[in-house]
Motif scaffolding. Sequence first.
Motif, PDB file in Angstrom:
ATOM      1  N   UNK A  98       0.752  -1.168   0.071  1.00 12.91           N
ATOM      2  CA  UNK A  98       0.113  -0.053   0.078  1.00 12.91           C
ATOM      3  C   UNK A  98       1.060   1.324  -0.072  1.00 12.91           C
ATOM      4  N   UNK A  99       1.961   1.197   0.804  1.00 14.22           N
ATOM      5  CA  UNK A  99       2.731   2.359   0.816  1.00 14.22           C
ATOM      6  C   UNK A  99       3.586   2.802  -0.462  1.00 14.22           C
ATOM      7  N   UNK A 100       3.962   1.492  -1.314  1.00 19.68           N
ATOM      8  CA  UNK A 100       4.491   1.623  -2.442  1.00 19.68           C
ATOM      9  C   UNK A 100       3.278   2.273  -3.416  1.00 19.68           C
ATOM     10  N   UNK A 101       2.070   2.077  -3.423  1.00 20.34           N
ATOM     11  CA  UNK A 101       1.051   2.589  -4.304  1.00 20.34           C
ATOM     12  C   UNK A 101       1.118   3.947  -4.014  1.00 20.34           C
ATOM     13  N   UNK A 102       0.803   4.210  -2.860  1.00 18.86           N
ATOM     14  CA  UNK A 102       0.451   5.686  -2.336  1.00 18.86           C
ATOM     15  C   UNK A 102       1.947   6.562  -2.948  1.00 18.86           C
ATOM     16  N   UNK A 103       2.983   5.901  -2.841  1.00 26.50           N
ATOM     17  CA  UNK A 103       4.214   6.825  -3.158  1.00 26.50           C
ATOM     18  C   UNK A 103       4.531   6.940  -4.751  1.00 26.50           C
ATOM     19  N   UNK A 104       3.790   6.007  -5.276  1.00 19.71           N
ATOM     20  CA  UNK A 104       3.494   5.906  -6.959  1.00 19.71           C
ATOM     21  C   UNK A 104       4.775   5.077  -7.535  1.00 19.71           C
ATOM     22  N   UNK A 105       5.368   4.093  -6.647  1.00 20.16           N
ATOM     23  CA  UNK A 105       6.453   3.228  -6.993  1.00 20.16           C
ATOM     24  C   UNK A 105       6.038   2.249  -7.886  1.00 20.16           C
ATOM     25  N   UNK A 106       6.875   1.827  -9.006  1.00 20.84           N
ATOM     26  CA  UNK A 106       6.612   0.749  -9.871  1.00 20.84           C
ATOM     27  C   UNK A 106       7.296  -0.621  -9.161  1.00 20.84           C
ATOM     28  N   UNK A 107       6.589  -1.705  -9.020  1.00 14.87           N
ATOM     29  CA  UNK A 107       6.996  -2.615  -8.122  1.00 14.87           C
ATOM     30  C   UNK A 107       6.232  -4.015  -8.582  1.00 14.87           C
ATOM     31  N   UNK A 108       6.878  -5.135  -8.423  1.00 13.94           N
ATOM     32  CA  UNK A 108       6.357  -6.552  -8.568  1.00 13.94           C
ATOM     33  C   UNK A 108       6.522  -7.150  -7.206  1.00 13.94           C
ATOM     34  N   UNK A 109       5.398  -8.157  -6.904  1.00 14.41           N
ATOM     35  CA  UNK A 109       5.770  -9.014  -5.560  1.00 14.41           C
ATOM     36  C   UNK A 109       6.738 -10.060  -5.917  1.00 14.41           C
ATOM     37  N   UNK A 110       7.438 -10.374  -5.211  1.00 14.12           N
ATOM     38  CA  UNK A 110       8.290 -11.653  -5.233  1.00 14.12           C
ATOM     39  C   UNK A 110       7.738 -13.135  -4.781  1.00 14.12           C
ATOM     40  N   UNK A 111       8.094 -13.931  -5.131  1.00 17.40           N
ATOM     41  CA  UNK A 111       7.688 -15.373  -4.783  1.00 17.40           C
ATOM     42  C   UNK A 111       7.764 -15.804  -3.307  1.00 17.40           C
ATOM     43  N   UNK A 112       8.751 -15.115  -2.548  1.00 19.14           N
ATOM     44  CA  UNK A 112       8.637 -15.418  -1.130  1.00 19.14           C
ATOM     45  C   UNK A 112       8.061 -14.299  -0.355  1.00 19.14           C
ATOM     46  N   UNK A 113       7.277 -14.802   0.839  1.00 18.80           N
ATOM     47  CA  UNK A 113       7.144 -13.941   1.566  1.00 18.80           C
ATOM     48  C   UNK A 113       6.613 -12.571   1.385  1.00 18.80           C
ATOM     49  N   UNK A 114       7.206 -11.613   2.033  1.00 26.24           N
ATOM     50  CA  UNK A 114       6.947 -10.143   1.421  1.00 26.24           C
ATOM     51  C   UNK A 114       7.912  -9.513   0.923  1.00 26.24           C
ATOM     52  N   UNK A 115       8.581 -10.431   0.107  1.00 23.41           N
ATOM     53  CA  UNK A 115       9.823  -9.925  -1.068  1.00 23.41           C
ATOM     54  C   UNK A 115       9.135  -8.967  -2.218  1.00 23.41           C
ATOM     55  N   UNK A 116       9.942  -7.936  -2.526  1.00 22.52           N
ATOM     56  CA  UNK A 116       9.182  -7.069  -3.392  1.00 22.52           C
ATOM     57  C   UNK A 116      10.243  -6.580  -4.401  1.00 22.52           C
ATOM     58  N   UNK A 117       9.974  -6.455  -5.576  1.00 26.92           N
ATOM     59  CA  UNK A 117      11.035  -5.904  -6.645  1.00 26.92           C
ATOM     60  C   UNK A 117      10.614  -4.488  -6.968  1.00 26.92           C
ATOM     61  N   UNK A 118      11.202  -3.435  -6.518  1.00 25.56           N
ATOM     62  CA  UNK A 118      11.114  -2.106  -6.995  1.00 25.56           C
ATOM     63  C   UNK A 118      11.802  -1.744  -8.468  1.00 25.56           C
ATOM     64  N   UNK A 119      11.406  -1.184  -9.124  1.00 26.92           N
ATOM     65  CA  UNK A 119      11.868  -1.014 -10.622  1.00 26.92           C
ATOM     66  C   UNK A 119      11.849   0.434 -10.702  1.00 26.92           C
ATOM     67  N   UNK A 120      12.912   0.801 -11.674  1.00 24.59           N
ATOM     68  CA  UNK A 120      13.032   2.478 -11.961  1.00 24.59           C
ATOM     69  C   UNK A 120      13.566   2.228 -13.656  1.00 24.59           C
ATOM     70  N   UNK A 121      13.281   3.667 -14.228  1.00 25.21           N
ATOM     71  CA  UNK A 121      13.527   3.503 -15.741  1.00 25.21           C
ATOM     72  C   UNK A 121      14.865   3.710 -15.994  1.00 25.21           C
ATOM     73  N   UNK A 122      15.552   4.662 -15.390  1.00 24.46           N
ATOM     74  CA  UNK A 122      17.108   4.839 -15.838  1.00 24.46           C
ATOM     75  C   UNK A 122      17.917   5.418 -14.771  1.00 24.46           C
TER      76      UNK A 122
END
Length: 511
Positions: A98-122
């Motif tokens: 929810x925090x990532x959504x509110x901050x406008x971050x681009x992300x994907x959930x990982x396969x384990x627990x609360x692992x998360x991949x936050x991505x950026x353009x360049x």
Amino acid sequence: MLKKLAIAALLLWCLGLAGCSASGTGSGRQVKEIREYLEARYGSQDFQVEPSQNGGTASYQVIPVNYPEAAFTVEEGKLEESSDYSYHDDFAAQMLYGGADRLGLSYEKGAEGYDIFVTYENFASLDTLGGKLEQLVTCCRDSRAFDKLRTSCLITVKPESETDPYFPGYEIRLETRYSYPLKDDFGIMASDLEEGKLTDSLKRCHVYTAYNYTIPTDSAMFSASDLEGYKTSCTGATGEAKDGSITIYELANKDDLTMTFGGVYQLLSQEGLVTETSKDSFTASGNGVTIQFTRAFGPEGPSVSCQILTGEDQLDSNTLDMILDLSDARYAAKGLTGKTITFSTPEKIAAAKDAERLERLPLVEEAFANAAAPGQSLSLGTAEVTLLGTEQLETLQGDSLAAMHSTEEEVWCAMDMRIRNTGTEELNVFHLVFYGGGNELFGIVADKDANLYKPVDVINLGLEDIYGQFLPAGETLEGRVYFKLPRDRMADGSLALLFFCGAEEAAFLLD
């Protein structure tokens, strides 16, 4: 009459008490249990608790007073991540996702627990991402939503173009009840995060991964300090030819036992041997040998494989065995260059680089002494060159939305020139690797201390330039070449543009 009224009042009071016992008091008891659960799990922080219904299942909406935007739900029942309690909730999810959504971050959930991949353009987008990500991690850490989870929470930050889950991005781990290893170089525990420092850490990681695991596409965005920071962590490499001559490859890096995918690309690119590139592979040819290098990522880390396409019979048996049996990129580079590749410390590289500088200093001093002024024409080899003018640019803007910006230390400089081919053969103009042939014209900027500054091939901006042009005999070409130069040197006029064509050289003073 009064007696009847008293009895009626008593009955109404009893009915009201019974009703309260069925709902209000029962809810009050459960609310108390919920509060006890929250305190046991998240410590003594303030929560607002309200009963609610969730698909017919009794549940409670909880609003953290310190994080009212992260309202979450508590329900009865055990989950693996909270098996010590009779309730479970989604507080951690609301804080992280929810925090990532509110901050406008681009992300994907990982396969384990609360692992998360936050991505950026360049690389440039890290200036914005760093502050937002620091806010997310700080809130998640201070909320204590993760302290007693029986699972992991790893935030991996990487470029959006790198879709492989094992690509080595920057790691931030939120503490839970389980302990996990963390990267030594590009990783941090949330408890150790210092205010205002995350952006620089993300940038260092980006530069490192760009040069080691990719074919860099945004290296023109790196500042001088970015590159110096990388070089301190990069082993560098040296190549020794059979005649004893030494070539220094500052950006080539050793990873564990051999060279990284990006490291061998930097080495072979500096030698001018790379012929084809794609996102995951490149091909190089030299000494009658052609080899394809392919990158891969897995749980054990990044790797590079080498496939000999042609010229296997040109390799000595030891080199061939090391390439075929171990896919050793260092020996593949040896086969292509004819040089023995060794890894050097930054101190050795600095010493060798200074020795190179001192060796070319007399040539540079002579070039400054005989340099022409802008607007004049010089003849060297089969080329007649006129420096029409120079322009300092705070922003390098082309047809596209992308732009390259100058920094406090360095400024973009566009050099306008006219070149006439006075020979009888085609002239190769401003190929980024100079081989010293008579039909090649190459330019480089030097300062009075013999430090060199190469031209930058600016891609994806739609700018007019003359890199790698083939100029027919008797014809004339006009265009621009771009350099990124130190501001202080531009200001005091201690720079010269040196040209080489065959065995001849000439220079213009830059004002």
